[in-house]
Design a protein around this motif. Structure first.
Motif, short mmCIF file in Angstrom:
data_model
loop_
_atom_site.label_atom_id
_atom_site.label_comp_id
_atom_site.label_asym_id
_atom_site.label_seq_id
_atom_site.Cartn_x
_atom_site.Cartn_y
_atom_site.Cartn_z
N ILE A 10 -4.46 8.28 7.27
CA ILE A 10 -4.16 6.86 7.33
C ILE A 10 -3.60 6.58 8.72
CG2 ILE A 10 -1.86 7.15 6.28
CD1 ILE A 10 -2.32 4.35 4.96
N SER A 58 -3.29 1.07 9.09
CA SER A 58 -3.57 1.27 7.66
C SER A 58 -5.03 1.57 7.33
CB SER A 58 -3.09 0.07 6.83
OG SER A 58 -1.68 -0.04 6.92
N THR A 105 -8.02 3.92 6.51
CA THR A 105 -8.01 5.23 5.86
C THR A 105 -9.37 5.90 5.95
OG1 THR A 105 -8.58 4.27 3.71
CG2 THR A 105 -6.23 4.53 4.21
N SER A 150 -1.64 6.73 0.93
CA SER A 150 -0.88 5.51 1.19
C SER A 150 0.41 5.89 1.90
CB SER A 150 -0.58 4.75 -0.10
OG SER A 150 0.23 5.53 -0.96
#
Length: 120
Positions: free
Chosen positions: A51, A55, A57, A70
């Protein structure tokens, strides 16, 4: 210096779930990438997921659709939710942090790992 401490590993039956956590201390402004890698006995360490600071991924094909990465910036913690686990997911799982280089990442810091064992 950045320090990473993983937790949440354990033994689970196939089809089960685990959530790994990685507590991060000493975060630096150059940290752009956070990732999970794994290493099974007799095999090389392999990429699982990352990540980025924005943000975005990415996932390895073997875990896509089953694992979710996360992060909680307020808690300085990285997570890996692992669902529908398979025996081939058995490995030591490592958390890593690093900087961006071109379109990729260079990982400067690694945790000690947490063991995940999936039985059939």
């Amino acid at each position: 210096e950045v320090q990473l401490v993983e937790s949440g590993g354990g033994s689970v039956q196939a089809g089960g779930s685990l959530r790994l956590s990685c507590a991060v201390s000493g975060y630096t402004s150059s940290t752009h990438c956070m990732a999970w890698y794994r290493q099974a006995p007799g095999k090389q360490r392999e990429f699982v997921s990352h990540i980025l600071s924005d943000s975005r991924t990415a996932y390895a094909g073997a875990v896509k659709g089953r694992f979710t990465i996360s992060k909680d910036n307020a808690k300085n913690t990285l997570y890996l939710q692992m669902d529908s686990l398979k025996p081939e997911d058995t490995a030591m799982y490592y958390c890593a942090s690093g900087r961006g280089l071109g379109s990729g990442c260079i990982y400067d810091y690694w945790g000690q790992g947490t063991q995940v064992t999936v039985s059939s």
